[in-house]
Enzyme design. Structure first.
Site, PDB file in Angstrom:
ATOM      1  N   CYS A 186       0.758  -1.249   0.069  1.00  0.00           N
ATOM      2  CA  CYS A 186      -0.110  -0.010   0.071  1.00  0.00           C
ATOM      3  C   CYS A 186       0.873   1.373  -0.051  1.00  0.00           C
ATOM      4  CB  CYS A 186      -0.920   0.102   1.159  1.00  0.00           C
ATOM      5  SG  CYS A 186      -1.820  -1.413   1.437  1.00  0.00           S
ATOM      6  N   HIS A 244      -2.580   8.561   6.367  1.00  0.00           N
ATOM      7  CA  HIS A 244      -2.960   7.288   5.677  1.00  0.00           C
ATOM      8  C   HIS A 244      -4.357   6.871   5.729  1.00  0.00           C
ATOM      9  CE1 HIS A 244      -1.750   3.547   3.463  1.00  0.00           C
ATOM     10  NE2 HIS A 244      -2.404   2.989   4.465  1.00  0.00           N
ATOM     11  N   HIS A 253      -9.072   3.463  -1.292  1.00  0.00           N
ATOM     12  CA  HIS A 253      -7.536   3.364  -1.020  1.00  0.00           C
ATOM     13  C   HIS A 253      -6.971   2.555  -2.388  1.00  0.00           C
ATOM     14  CE1 HIS A 253      -3.953   1.935   0.261  1.00  0.00           C
ATOM     15  NE2 HIS A 253      -4.278   1.130   1.368  1.00  0.00           N
ATOM     16  N   HIS A 256     -21.602   6.928 -34.237  1.00  0.00           N
ATOM     17  CA  HIS A 256     -22.741   7.350 -35.224  1.00  0.00           C
ATOM     18  C   HIS A 256     -23.876   8.307 -34.345  1.00  0.00           C
ATOM     19  CE1 HIS A 256     -26.894   7.052 -36.779  1.00  0.00           C
ATOM     20  NE2 HIS A 256     -26.386   6.965 -37.874  1.00  0.00           N
TER      21      HIS A 256
END
EC number: 2.3.1.-
Length: 1782
Positions: A580, A716, A759, A1367
């Site tokens: 992380c 964090h 996160h 289109h």
């Protein structure tokens, strides 16, 4: 040893001079020792203080060495430290057993550091000599003074000072050891003082009392209390703390006195009954002091604090240290003796001034000053110089460069991101933050099927426990050609790696990066660092179809590696995985590379795109993820885990001094960064507050930041109970401690971006960093949205008291003068790693006062790699200018030229104001010239030729702005002028600097030197800009400059020849007796009409550009004849007739001068010779004879050009730059070589130089000449700033491999075996058939010759959706009939081959009828399903039937389209079409003739599709196959080329079908035969569609059709579209039908199914895109429940037995509605009687729709199209309107 006699004699040169006393105290400052050490630490990073830095480094090494030698118990007391200054950050150490050592070290470091730093700042003040300088100090201050005494220069002080610090540490250890034996330390940790000061006590009385007590109590000698210091007003007694306390309790003498404990906690000094000289030697002696002995002796006397006399002479450093140490350990301090000693020496010296240098004032200093002032004779000045404030002074705003790379701050100069929920740039990301949005949503279907892969109960194998995440919209979008990637490579490359290179480009673009522009942007010194923690796409998506790019497209190392490769960066590329914390750990690694000097610029960031259900399942089972619908409930009482998120972000970093030197925008400045590990946590995944606190303090220490100066912490904040509680503990302890609390004016805010966007794991850290950078930019703190209920109960209860704030709403965070905003960013890893960085706001960089850009014109450039992107870039720039009307044009020019990479499609605008710039940009867009621009050659820059002008076009006097404004050009001119004057010629500068008016004539020498030297300087200026010639040519006098640039002549020789020739002309020739005359005629014409008259041909410049020479009378006569014949004649303003007989008198002498005084070299460039009509390459051709001939003979410019072109020295691609005062030669070049494409002037008569230059530079730039824009702007860069312009407009397409099925669930287990049949029914049968429009076969059944197949497809799948949006009608993607045709071809072929294997059918898609448009919904995050069935009762009947259905909420709707497939023979089709071929060709030829006659209209591709888009359909580029169209009324033909662009899987690509067939739609919606403003036309289908051969990419076709209104209904048109190839009909769309509708219904028919069309703005005559398809059966949507609903039909009022409706008020809604009905139906109000039925009045279903739309638009009455069925009479409608709208 004898005392040193420093007393000077009366004859001494120091007599009557000043005396200096330097005093070092013995007390640490009590008001912020940590702050002082931080400031010293900051100074050590400054290049101006190398000696201070060395002193700290040497001292640190010395203390480290001493700690290493401690015994284990003491060594364990000292925590690791990077700098001796960091010891101040360890308060527990300062209170422990080694407190004396630590305090002694800090005291000496602070005082000596201040002394060194002060004198490095003011080196001229460092004037000490041994005769009049005295040093002294108290306690350890005396020790510090020895360093100064030993140092002959300031440069010697760091080494001597470090030894003092070492000895101070040893002294503290000795004192602690000895004192511990006298009284052990208190086990509770309480500290007691070893010394007390007692005022107003005579020393003798105190000593007598102590003797009595010691005798009475039989006190051991070593434990006795003693007098350690004596002053005029007090005594200090010292001893073991317990005995001191007992003394003050038991002694009447002392108990009744005032006594004050001193902060002496380390033990005893000044105790002769305890210490002796052996102790002193043990402290002093060692290898380090011995090294000092070889180079240091005492230079300045130190006054003993016992006697007041100088210490005895010391012949070595060791000896001096021992003297001082013996005094400190054994002698009492008697400050009065020191005062007396100073006073006596001042008197002996007869000084006029005594300067006392101190480190803050104190009582001893005060006493000394008072004594000096009262004791010395009158007139002696006593001054104090306090060195202490030097540390805390306000520093200069102008930051000096750091001492080295390791001391640099790191500037962030660019950023870019892709974040969830449409945040495709940082502004959109800020919108999410500012609005406090939580952008979680269900896992979208492009990742995996959330319904089958999600199990909230947690029982299903490999299933996720949460269905939520935060996702990037359309992560597959990518501009593959831009990055030189094939579609296959792009599709197999991980989308996060693709977005990484995209954001890297954008970040570099915003940073103004241009390769090798500056030292820090050198490609060899740049690298990439990216964090990545997963490989979802490789593991799941591309693993389903492993091929060439599986490894390079999916492995992590290739992410940053690909960026390096694309940008050609030679530096390191790192892919880092720390889970992380990957991205912030990566940024820390990047900072380290910058600090180490490994790189100069880095691109860093993180990436995460989630496609693998395994990771969701694994994190769910690991209890990481929240199960509830939220991004992250950060700090919430019910926080239960985090919500996974996509994200990609890139930042550009370089050292701050480089960023400032490069004139970059500085978004933020990284002050420090570090990573550690939670090694002591209870588990590897559990956070640890202690480790986090330690890390924060480490970063603060290294950066020299006071925690109280940090005003924001981006935490964090994952939203877990443990993580949030641990982190808030560490943050509050460091930044908002309970003790030493923050002031009320100094709050610290906390936030966490995960509460907004989830996160992002590997991207989380850089996401948080980008948020903080945006906060700096926006001067605001966005609201925290993680607390959904109440705050986490584990948070400190005194947050408010600590002044730690959570921003529940947006808070201002403005810049403040003198106080920078500093933030911390935390990023922690589930694997235990913690990363933190400190960042402060970027410096304001206003333009310096007086810095201006004087240029009158500027060049703005825009470029792209494709025309689509070029158009987008132009549009973005215009939008920017609209939003920033006050932007400085000079900044814009600088940014778009010097700070942008330039691609092959280019636009350049030279302008003097923003309004004109916008007008030119708009014109470029509106004229469609973007599509006609030619990209620069891919083979490299074009060759360049310099053409040097002759004298004929010159001014008499010039006023060159370039000379005034360009330092380089000016320096060249002045250098050449110096050369000229050195040869005796007059200065020519007054002729060019504006000193004279333009009509002021100078002598020939000045005039000719001015021209040639200006041309030389101008050519060199061009070369300095990177415009370097490959060939040169000079015309007449201009040839001298050309020969210099070619290397044939030196500048000095060129000046010599020109100057000498001009002097000869003045001496030998009569000025103005002859003339030169330019004539616009050919040689033959001149000969024909004036051949009988005398003249000479001076120049043949072009086919009809001649210059004649002769006497004035001869020229007048020739002019009369030629002008009479209509030829233009212009006499040139020159004093002499060059290239004529007038030159004869000077030729011999000129040749002799050239032969003797000039060196001719071989040319280093080809020289085109107008004299010889050839190109010169050798060193022999050009010599003195050549110079003679060139003066006299004809200039054959025309023949020279033709010869150079013939031998390919020049060609049509050669770019010509005129070097001279006016464009003359380039015009000759164009007339001589008409195919020449690019010619530019340098100057133009009557025009500001900058106007001409910018225009020419723009032309050269667009021709592909690589201009050095940095050099162009460099003289003015102080006045220029980099603008944050819009980033590149990508030409994106979706590249995506969809995860199929549910194999991620079932792999390796049998759990799902029992569900297999059910799964198969839901997910579809395993089948080899899968295309972009036929995605999943859900049922198929075959019985003999009968069979059926059913498929389902999701319109939201990327390729299908892209086809629909190819289109567009009314702004929406519409499934065009060509898409339905592809589905029919696919299912028809599949069904046929199942029943007739190994046979290839030819299919006729017949009777297609679409009764309701299929429009793409707005919500792309949920599926939009259709189901199509194909069936046949008997395949031998050679037909199958198809039906299309919408699938809504799992239920199958009524069919909205149907078709029949006939299996036929292509040969039969070709045979049937053959007779019609000549008829079709005849009509095409007729149309062609009409176009040539101007009757029919001819449209280019761009024009045709532009008209189509403005009328109805906006086609994507792939659909735009028509290259040209010829149209007359309702008949047209088109030349078609099918695109070679790939994308998607098709049977017959819809964009191929549309390209050959939509000519019919073009006629119906563009032709002026229809009222296209009021109506639009759409096709519900056709009778047949047949292609006898496959439609192939890149193939050329021709389409023809004539549309004819039907007899039955003039709103319906029919036509047959013929498709020809090589004049043969190869395909046909027969009976194509178009239905005309009022334009007001466009919005009703073509709105997204999930949007309320009636609430949106009605379409105008230029609708946005949407899908065609409707017929007369198109149905409007039902009215929403909120509108007044009609009663059920059973209760609907009827006319039978009902009274007439009340007559409404004329202004009522009902009355207006009835009037509107009358107007729209063309009826009178009298016709609308209550009993009249609408059907009888002719109001049909179409008119009903029109009136319903008018009701909504005009009256605000929202009704359905069935209004007139529910209220069939006028009275019924009136009653309903009166009831609900009265």
């Amino acid at each position: 040893m004898r005392p040193v006699d420093f007393t000077p004699s009366s004859e001494s040169p120091t007599a009557e001079k000043g005396m200096k006393v330097v005093y070092f105290g013995n007390e640490l400052p009590q008001d912020g020792i940590q702050g002082i050490c931080r400031r010293l630490h900051t100074y050590t990073k400054d290049r101006r203080y190398p000696l201070l830095a060395r002193f700290i480094e040497e001292s640190t090494w010395a203390v480290h060495d001493e700690v290493r030698q401690l015994h284990a118990a003491q060594k364990a007391l000292v925590s690791p430290f990077e700098s001796v200054l960091h010891l101040a950050e360890q308060p527990e150490l300062c209170r422990g057993p080694l407190c004396g050592s630590i305090e002694g070290v800090l005291l000496c470091v602070i005082q000596l550091g201040t002394f060194i730093g002060y004198y490095e700042d003011s080196p001229n003040e460092y004037t000490f000599d041994s005769a009049n300088t005295y040093l002294t100090g108290l306690g350890l201050g005396l020790l510090a003074s020895t360093a100064v005494s030993l140092s002959p220069t300031l440069a010697d002080l760091p080494l001597a000072g470090a030894e003092v610090v070492r000895v101070a540490f040893r002294l503290g250890v000795l004192v602690a050891d000895v004192s511990q034996n006298l009284q052990p330390a208190d086990a509770t940790g309480e500290r007691d003082s070893w010394a007390y000061v007692i005022p107003n006590v005579a020393p003798k009385e105190a000593e007598e009392e102590l003797a009595v007590i010691h005798t009475r109590e039989n006190t051991p000698e070593a434990s006795r209390i003693f007098i350690s210091a004596i002053s005029r007003t007090s005594v200090t007694i010292s001893g073991p703390p317990a005995r001191l306390r007992r003394l003050f309790r038991m002694s009447d003498f002392f108990r009744d006195r005032t006594f004050v404990a001193l902060p002496v906690y380390g033990g005893l000094c000044h105790a002769k009954h305890i210490y002796n000289s052996q102790h002193a030697r043990s402290v002093v002696q060692g290898p380090s002091i011995a090294a000092l002995d070889t180079r240091f002796i005492a230079r300045y006397p130190i006054l003993s604090t016992g006697s007041g006399e100088p210490f005895p002479t010391a012949t070595t450093a060791t000896e001096l240290f021992e003297h001082v140490m013996t005094e400190i350990l054994t002698q009492a301090i008697e400050w009065e003796n020191v005062i007396q000693g100073v006073v006596e020496r001042a008197k002996l010296l007869s000084v006029s001034e005594v300067q006392v240098q101190v480190f803050r004032n104190s009582h001893p200093v005060h006493d000394l000053l008072s004594a000096l002032e009262t004791s010395l004779r009158e007139g002696v000045e006593v001054a104090i110089k306090d060195l202490g404030p030097w540390i805390t002074r306000t520093r200069d705003e102008e930051r000096p460069p750091p001492r080295g790379t390791a001391q640099s701050k790191i500037a962030i100069v660019g950023m870019s991101c892709r974040m969830p929920s449409g945040a495709t740039d940082t502004e959109k990301f800020w919108d999410i933050l500012e609005q406090g949005l939580d952008v979680h949503r269900k896992i979208p279907p492009d990742r995996f099927d959330v319904d089958s892969h999600y199990d909230p109960a947690g029982k299903r194998v490999n299933a996720s426990h949460t269905p939520y995440g935060c996702f990037i919209d359309e992560p597959g979008l990518f501009d593959a050609p831009f990055f030189n990637m094939s579609p296959r490579e792009a599709q197999q490359t991980d989308p996060m790696q693709r977005l990484a290179i995209v954001t890297a480009y954008e970040a570099l673009e915003r940073a103004g990066y241009v390769a090798n522009r500056t030292r820090s942007s050198n490609k060899h010194r740049m690298g990439t660092f990216y964090g990545q923690a997963s490989d979802d796409y490789r593991e799941v998506n591309s693993a389903q179809e492993i091929s060439t790019y599986f490894i390079p497209g999916g492995c992590r190392a290739f992410g940053p590696g690909r960026i390096n490769y694309f940008f050609k960066l030679w530096g390191p590329s790192f892919s880092i995985d720390t889970a992380c914390s990957s991205s912030l750990a990566t940024i820390q690694a990047a900072c380290t590379a910058l600090w180490n000097g490994d790189t100069d610029t880095v691109v860093a960031g993180g990436m995460n795109v989630l496609t693998n259900s395994d990771a969701f399942a694994g994190l769910s089972h690991g209890h990481f993820l929240t199960k509830t619908p939220n991004a992250c409930k950060t700090w919430d009482c019910e926080a239960d885990g985090y919500c996974r998120a996509d994200g990609v972000a890139s930042i550009v970093m370089k050292r701050l001094e480089d960023a400032e030197a490069d004139n970059d925008n500085i978004l933020g400045v990284i002050l420090g960064a570090a990573t550690n590990h939670s090694a002591e946590a209870i588990s590897i995944t559990h956070p640890h507050a202690g480790a986090q606190s330690c890390l924060s303090r480490q970063v603060l220490r290294s950066a020299g930041i006071d925690p109280m100066d940090v005003s924001y912490v981006e935490m964090h904040g994952t939203g877990t109970q443990a993580g949030d509680a641990e982190e808030i503990k560490s943050v509050s302890d460091v930044f908002a401690p309970a003790v030493k609390r923050r002031s009320s004016q100094q709050p610290v805010f906390i936030g966490a971006v995960k509460a907004n966007v989830g996160h992002g794991e590997a991207v989380a850290g850089v996401t948080a960093l980008v948020k903080v950078l945006l906060m700096f930019q926006k001067e605001a703190i966005p609201p925290h949205v993680g607390i959904k209920n109440s705050i986490n109960p584990g948070f400190p209860k005194d947050l408010d008291q600590r002044n730690l704030r959570i921003p529940y709403e947006k808070k201002p965070w403005p810049r403040r003068p003198g106080r920078k905003r500093i933030a911390m960013v935390n990023n922690f890893s589930a694997a235990g790693g913690n990363s933190t960085l400190a960042i402060e706001e970027g410096p304001l960089r206003p333009k310096p006062a007086g810095a201006i850009d004087p240029r009158s014109s500027h060049l703005v450039t825009v470029s792209a790699k494709s025309k689509i992107s070029l158009k987008g870039n132009l549009e973005r720039l215009l939008s920017f200018l609209d939003a920033h009307p006050d932007v400085a044009l000079s900044d814009l020019a600088y940014t778009t030229t010097a700070r942008r990479h330039h691609h092959n499609h280019r636009v350049a605008v030279a302008t003097s104001d923003i309004a004109d710039l916008k007008a030119q940009l708009c014109k470029t867009l509106e004229s469609d010239s973007v599509n006609t621009l030619q990209p620069i050659s891919a083979t490299g820059p074009p060759p360049i030729a310099f053409a040097f002008t002759g004298q004929g076009s010159s001014y008499k006097s010039w006023d060159l702005q370039l000379f005034q404004h360009s330092p380089y050009f000016r320096s060249q001119i002045l250098h050449l002028d110096t050369l000229a004057q050195g040869q005796g010629f007059p200065s020519f500068v007054p002729a060019i600097d504006g000193s004279y008016p333009r009509d002021h004539a100078h002598c020939p020498v000045i005039t000719q030197l001015a021209l040639v030297c200006t041309e030389i300087a101008l050519a060199k200026y061009w070369v300095s800009l990177g415009v370097t010639p490959d060939v040169v040519v000079g015309h007449s006098l201009g040839e001298y400059a050309a020969l210099h640039i070619a290397g044939v002549l030196s500048a000095s020789d060129a000046i010599f020849l020109v100057g000498q020739r001009a002097c000869l002309l003045q001496e030998r020739c009569q000025p103005s007796s002859h003339q030169m005359m330019a004539v616009r005629a050919s040689l033959e014409q001149i000969e024909q009409f004036a051949g009988s008259l005398p003249y000479e041909i001076a120049c043949v410049n072009g086919p009809r550009e001649m210059v004649l020479s002769g006497t004035r009378e001869e020229m007048a006569a020739v002019a009369r004849l030629l002008e009479a014949e209509g030829f233009k004649c212009i006499v040139l303003e020159v004093a002499f007739a060059f290239h004529s007989a007038q030159m004869d008198p000077i030729l011999d002498e000129f040749e002799a001068l050239a032969a003797s005084g000039v060196v001719f070299q071989a040319p280093n460039l080809p020289v085109i010779s107008p004299l010889l009509s050839k190109v010169v390459f050798d060193e022999h051709t050009i010599d003195s004879v050549y110079m003679r001939r060139a003066t006299r003979e004809t200039v054959h410019f025309l023949s020279a050009m033709k010869m150079a072109h013939k031998i390919s020295t020049i060609d049509d691609a050669t770019v010509w730059v005129e070097i001279g005062p006016h464009p003359v030669c380039v015009n000759f070049v164009r007339s001589s070589l008409p195919s020449t494409s690019v010619t530019v002037p340098s100057f133009r008569r009557g025009e500001d130089n900058w106007v001409t230059l910018t225009s020419s530079l723009g032309i050269l730039h667009c021709a592909g000449v690589p201009v050095d824009w940095n050099e162009f702007h460099q003289p003015f860069e102080r006045a220029l700033r980099l603008l944050d312009l819009p980033t590149y407009s990508w030409n994106e397409k979706t590249y995506w491999i969809q995860y199929q099925g549910n194999w991620a669930l079932t792999k390796g287990n049998t759990f799902y075996d029992d569900e297999a049949p059910q799964t198969k029914a839901l997910a579809g049968l395993a089948s080899e058939l899968r295309t972009s429009t036929v995605q999943q076969i859900i049922h198929e059944q075959y019985d003999g010759a009968a069979g059926s197949v059913v498929m389902q497809s999701d319109l939201m799948q990327p390729d299908f959706l892209a086809a629909a949006y190819g289109h567009k009608m009314n702004g929406r993607g519409v499934v065009t009939s060509s898409i339905h045709a592809d589905i029919a071809f696919t299912l028809g072929e599949y069904l046929y081959k199942k029943l007739n294997p190994n046979q290839e059918p030819h299919m006729n898609i017949a009777n297609l009828e679409v009764v309701k448009a299929l429009v793409a919904q707005e919500n792309t995050k949920s599926p939009q399903l259709i189901q199509v069935s194909a069936s046949t009762d008997n395949i031998r009947s050679r037909q199958a039937h198809l039906k299309w259905h919408n699938v809504i909420n799992g239920s199958i709707e009524e069919p909205f389209a149907s078709a029949t497939v006939y299996y036929e023979e292509a040969s039969d089709w070709l045979a049937s079409w053959r007779p019609a071929t000549h008829l079709v060709q005849g009509r095409i030829h007729a149309l062609e003739q009409l176009a040539e006659d101007g009757v029919a209209n001819r449209f280019t591709r761009r024009m045709a599709y532009g008209l189509f888009a403005s009328s109805l359909v906006d086609y994507a580029d792939k659909y735009r196959g028509m290259q040209s169209v010829v149209l007359h009324e309702l008949e047209a033909f088109a030349d078609v080329v099918l695109t070679t662009e790939k994308g998607g899987t098709w049977t017959v690509p819809p964009y191929f079908i549309d390209s050959v067939a939509h000519l019919a739609g073009f006629i119906m919606n563009v032709s002026d035969a229809n009222d296209t403003n009021a109506n639009f036309c759409v096709t519900p289908g056709w009778s047949s569609m047949r292609f006898a051969a496959p439609l192939l990419p890149g193939s050329k076709y021709r389409s023809y059709v004539k549309m004819i209104p039907t007899v039955e209904d003039n709103n319906i048109y029919l036509g047959d579209v013929y498709i020809l190839q090589d004049e043969t009909i190869v395909g046909m769309v027969g009976g194509i039908k178009f239905r005309r509708y009022p334009r007001i219904l466009l919005n009703r028919f073509f709105s997204a199914p999930d949007a309320d069309a009636r609430k949106s703005t009605p379409a105008t005559s230029a609708p946005a895109p949407a899908p065609p398809a409707g017929s007369e059966a198109l149905q409007p949507k039902a009215a929403p429940a909120s509108t007044p609903a009609a009663p059920a039909s059973a209760d609907a009022p009827t006319t039978n037995g009902v009274k007439a409706a009340a007559e409404p008020d004329a202004n009522s809604t009902a009355a207006k509605a009835i009037a509107l009905v009358a107007t729209e139906a063309g009826l009178g109000l009298s016709d609308l009687k209550d009993s009249a039925s609408f059907s009888s009045l002719g109001i049909d279903s179409l008119m009903s729709l029109v009136i319903s739309e008018k009701f909504r638009e005009t009256l605000g009455v929202t009704v359905t199209g069935s209004l007139f069925l529910e209220y069939p009479t006028v009275g019924d409608l009136k009653s309903w309107l009166l009831e609900y709208y009265s």
